[in-house]
Write a protein that holds these residues in place. Sequence first.
Motif, PDB file in Angstrom:
ATOM      1  N   LEU A 261      11.458  -9.753  -4.537  1.00 25.91           N
ATOM      2  CA  LEU A 261      11.385 -11.186  -4.825  1.00 25.91           C
ATOM      3  C   LEU A 261       9.946 -11.654  -5.031  1.00 25.91           C
ATOM      4  N   THR A 262       9.023 -11.133  -4.222  1.00 29.55           N
ATOM      5  CA  THR A 262       7.624 -11.560  -4.351  1.00 29.55           C
ATOM      6  C   THR A 262       7.055 -11.201  -5.719  1.00 29.55           C
ATOM      7  N   LEU A 263       7.454 -10.040  -6.234  1.00 28.76           N
ATOM      8  CA  LEU A 263       6.936  -9.626  -7.537  1.00 28.76           C
ATOM      9  C   LEU A 263       7.596 -10.419  -8.663  1.00 28.76           C
ATOM     10  N   ARG A 264       8.862 -10.737  -8.488  1.00 34.95           N
ATOM     11  CA  ARG A 264       9.534 -11.579  -9.492  1.00 34.95           C
ATOM     12  C   ARG A 264       8.886 -12.962  -9.536  1.00 34.95           C
ATOM     13  N   ALA A 265       8.507 -13.447  -8.368  1.00 29.28           N
ATOM     14  CA  ALA A 265       7.791 -14.728  -8.312  1.00 29.28           C
ATOM     15  C   ALA A 265       6.433 -14.613  -9.000  1.00 29.28           C
ATOM     16  N   SER A 266       5.809 -13.442  -8.885  1.00 29.84           N
ATOM     17  CA  SER A 266       4.521 -13.216  -9.549  1.00 29.84           C
ATOM     18  C   SER A 266       4.681 -13.252 -11.066  1.00 29.84           C
ATOM     19  N   THR A 267       5.746 -12.639 -11.560  1.00 24.18           N
ATOM     20  CA  THR A 267       6.004 -12.651 -13.003  1.00 24.18           C
ATOM     21  C   THR A 267       6.234 -14.078 -13.484  1.00 24.18           C
ATOM     22  N   HIS A 268       7.005 -14.831 -12.712  1.00 29.43           N
ATOM     23  CA  HIS A 268       7.263 -16.231 -13.052  1.00 29.43           C
ATOM     24  C   HIS A 268       5.966 -17.044 -13.016  1.00 29.43           C
ATOM     25  N   GLY A 269       5.158 -16.792 -11.986  1.00 27.63           N
ATOM     26  CA  GLY A 269       3.877 -17.488 -11.883  1.00 27.63           C
ATOM     27  C   GLY A 269       2.941 -17.139 -13.024  1.00 27.63           C
ATOM     28  N   LEU A 270       3.001 -15.894 -13.477  1.00 25.40           N
ATOM     29  CA  LEU A 270       2.172 -15.470 -14.605  1.00 25.40           C
ATOM     30  C   LEU A 270       2.532 -16.252 -15.864  1.00 25.40           C
ATOM     31  N   VAL A 271       3.826 -16.444 -16.101  1.00 26.60           N
ATOM     32  CA  VAL A 271       4.264 -17.213 -17.272  1.00 26.60           C
ATOM     33  C   VAL A 271       3.753 -18.652 -17.189  1.00 26.60           C
ATOM     34  N   ILE A 272       3.862 -19.255 -16.011  1.00 26.48           N
ATOM     35  CA  ILE A 272       3.385 -20.633 -15.830  1.00 26.48           C
ATOM     36  C   ILE A 272       1.883 -20.717 -16.103  1.00 26.48           C
ATOM     37  N   ASN A 273       1.129 -19.768 -15.563  1.00 24.69           N
ATOM     38  CA  ASN A 273      -0.322 -19.796 -15.761  1.00 24.69           C
ATOM     39  C   ASN A 273      -0.711 -19.542 -17.215  1.00 24.69           C
ATOM     40  N   ILE A 274       0.054 -18.694 -17.895  1.00 23.65           N
ATOM     41  CA  ILE A 274      -0.208 -18.449 -19.321  1.00 23.65           C
ATOM     42  C   ILE A 274      -0.010 -19.746 -20.111  1.00 23.65           C
ATOM     43  N   LEU A 275       1.094 -20.426 -19.844  1.00 28.65           N
ATOM     44  CA  LEU A 275       1.360 -21.691 -20.537  1.00 28.65           C
ATOM     45  C   LEU A 275       0.293 -22.732 -20.202  1.00 28.65           C
ATOM     46  N   HIS A 276      -0.101 -22.758 -18.940  1.00 29.04           N
ATOM     47  CA  HIS A 276      -1.140 -23.708 -18.523  1.00 29.04           C
ATOM     48  C   HIS A 276      -2.456 -23.422 -19.244  1.00 29.04           C
ATOM     49  N   SER A 277      -2.799 -22.142 -19.368  1.00 32.48           N
ATOM     50  CA  SER A 277      -4.032 -21.769 -20.073  1.00 32.48           C
ATOM     51  C   SER A 277      -3.968 -22.170 -21.545  1.00 32.48           C
ATOM     52  N   LEU A 278      -2.806 -21.997 -22.155  1.00 31.20           N
ATOM     53  CA  LEU A 278      -2.649 -22.384 -23.558  1.00 31.20           C
ATOM     54  C   LEU A 278      -2.794 -23.898 -23.731  1.00 31.20           C
ATOM     55  N   CYS A 279      -2.334 -24.634 -22.734  1.00 29.59           N
ATOM     56  CA  CYS A 279      -2.433 -26.100 -22.804  1.00 29.59           C
ATOM     57  C   CYS A 279      -3.863 -26.597 -22.598  1.00 29.59           C
ATOM     58  N   THR A 280      -4.653 -25.838 -21.875  1.00 31.06           N
ATOM     59  CA  THR A 280      -5.985 -26.327 -21.486  1.00 31.06           C
ATOM     60  C   THR A 280      -7.143 -25.629 -22.194  1.00 31.06           C
ATOM     61  N   THR A 290       2.703 -28.774 -31.279  1.00 26.16           N
ATOM     62  CA  THR A 290       2.655 -27.530 -30.496  1.00 26.16           C
ATOM     63  C   THR A 290       2.247 -27.815 -29.057  1.00 26.16           C
ATOM     64  N   GLN A 291       1.280 -28.706 -28.903  1.00 25.71           N
ATOM     65  CA  GLN A 291       0.860 -29.099 -27.557  1.00 25.71           C
ATOM     66  C   GLN A 291       2.021 -29.716 -26.783  1.00 25.71           C
ATOM     67  N   ARG A 292       2.802 -30.530 -27.470  1.00 21.15           N
ATOM     68  CA  ARG A 292       3.943 -31.182 -26.817  1.00 21.15           C
ATOM     69  C   ARG A 292       4.965 -30.144 -26.349  1.00 21.15           C
ATOM     70  N   SER A 297       7.444 -26.870 -22.108  1.00 24.52           N
ATOM     71  CA  SER A 297       7.763 -25.539 -21.569  1.00 24.52           C
ATOM     72  C   SER A 297       7.144 -25.351 -20.190  1.00 24.52           C
ATOM     73  N   LEU A 298       5.911 -25.818 -20.042  1.00 27.44           N
ATOM     74  CA  LEU A 298       5.238 -25.711 -18.748  1.00 27.44           C
ATOM     75  C   LEU A 298       5.997 -26.493 -17.681  1.00 27.44           C
ATOM     76  N   ALA A 299       6.428 -27.693 -18.042  1.00 24.27           N
ATOM     77  CA  ALA A 299       7.185 -28.513 -17.095  1.00 24.27           C
ATOM     78  C   ALA A 299       8.516 -27.853 -16.737  1.00 24.27           C
ATOM     79  N   GLU A 300       9.148 -27.238 -17.737  1.00 23.35           N
ATOM     80  CA  GLU A 300      10.443 -26.591 -17.506  1.00 23.35           C
ATOM     81  C   GLU A 300      10.305 -25.385 -16.584  1.00 23.35           C
ATOM     82  N   PHE A 301       9.297 -24.553 -16.838  1.00 23.94           N
ATOM     83  CA  PHE A 301       9.107 -23.361 -16.009  1.00 23.94           C
ATOM     84  C   PHE A 301       8.637 -23.712 -14.600  1.00 23.94           C
TER      85      PHE A 301
END
Length: 304
Positions: A261-280, A290-292, A297-301
């Motif tokens: 579970l901890t690693l699955r959470a890491s994968t999920h967190g990685l996706v969130i951080n990737i989206l956050h980096s793309l936004c910023t 595209t920004q919208r 997507s960031l809010a959904e994840f």
Amino acid sequence: NIALLNLGSLDPSLRSAAYNLLCALTQTFDLRIEGQLLESSGLCIPSNNTIFIKTISEKLALKEAHLTLEFLEECIEGFRNSTIELKHLCLEYMTTWLPNLTRFCKQNDDNKRAKVSMILDKLITLTIEEDDMYPSIQAKIWSHIGQVSDLLDIVLDCFIKRSVLGGLGSLPAEILADTAVALASSNALLFSRKVIGRLCRLIEKTCLSPTPTLEQHLIWDDIAILLRYLLMLSFNNSLDVASHLPFLFHIVTLLVSTGPLTLRASTHGLVINILHSLCTCSQPQFSDETQRVLRLSLAEFSLP
């Protein structure tokens, strides 16, 4: 190292003795400090002489680079037995020797390379064990090592080895994942490329000897550890997401719903951080639409 360390002592007589010891050593071993030192009794040496100590260390590191392995080994041993004040001083004057390690990595002498690995392993141990010095070790040791591109491969080897030895989720593994951020601070593009490249190659290697699940593979621990490194590096765009986006989502696609579970959470967190980096991130520049979509997507994840 004893002479340099004791030059920072609070005891005036010990500082004087350390200075004269340094003078004697430079004469005995013909160390090239260009006549900056002269042995004398009765000298008044201020306790606040860090700049002088650093200057001497810098000159020695530059002109007597062949002493690097022995000097750093002595620094680490002296560090362990010193007061907090002297530990800070030790970090100040030993950092200038770290780039010299590359000259021993490039040699064909396996003994020298093994000694570099041993020194790096001892620095890792300091990082794990010295709680009070943790921020300073990150800033003075690992951020400086991160600036030396020729050292990154052997450093990563040592990091992964110690992390796997501790196991996924162990204190050493988490501390080293955190330390990877300091390594990347000076050269995010190169370091992130190395970590991502290693992880992709490891995943690809599992095809050579397939197992029913990825977690059963012999190199699963290495894969899991590197994924944790990616998660730590993914904040504030230390992964240079725009350049590595296809590789990152390739990794996510292959590892999603895999592991504990901890690693699955890491994968999920990685996706969130990737989206956050793309936004910023400032580059590339996305259209308003595209920004919208990215923000949605960031809010959904990010939903629980």
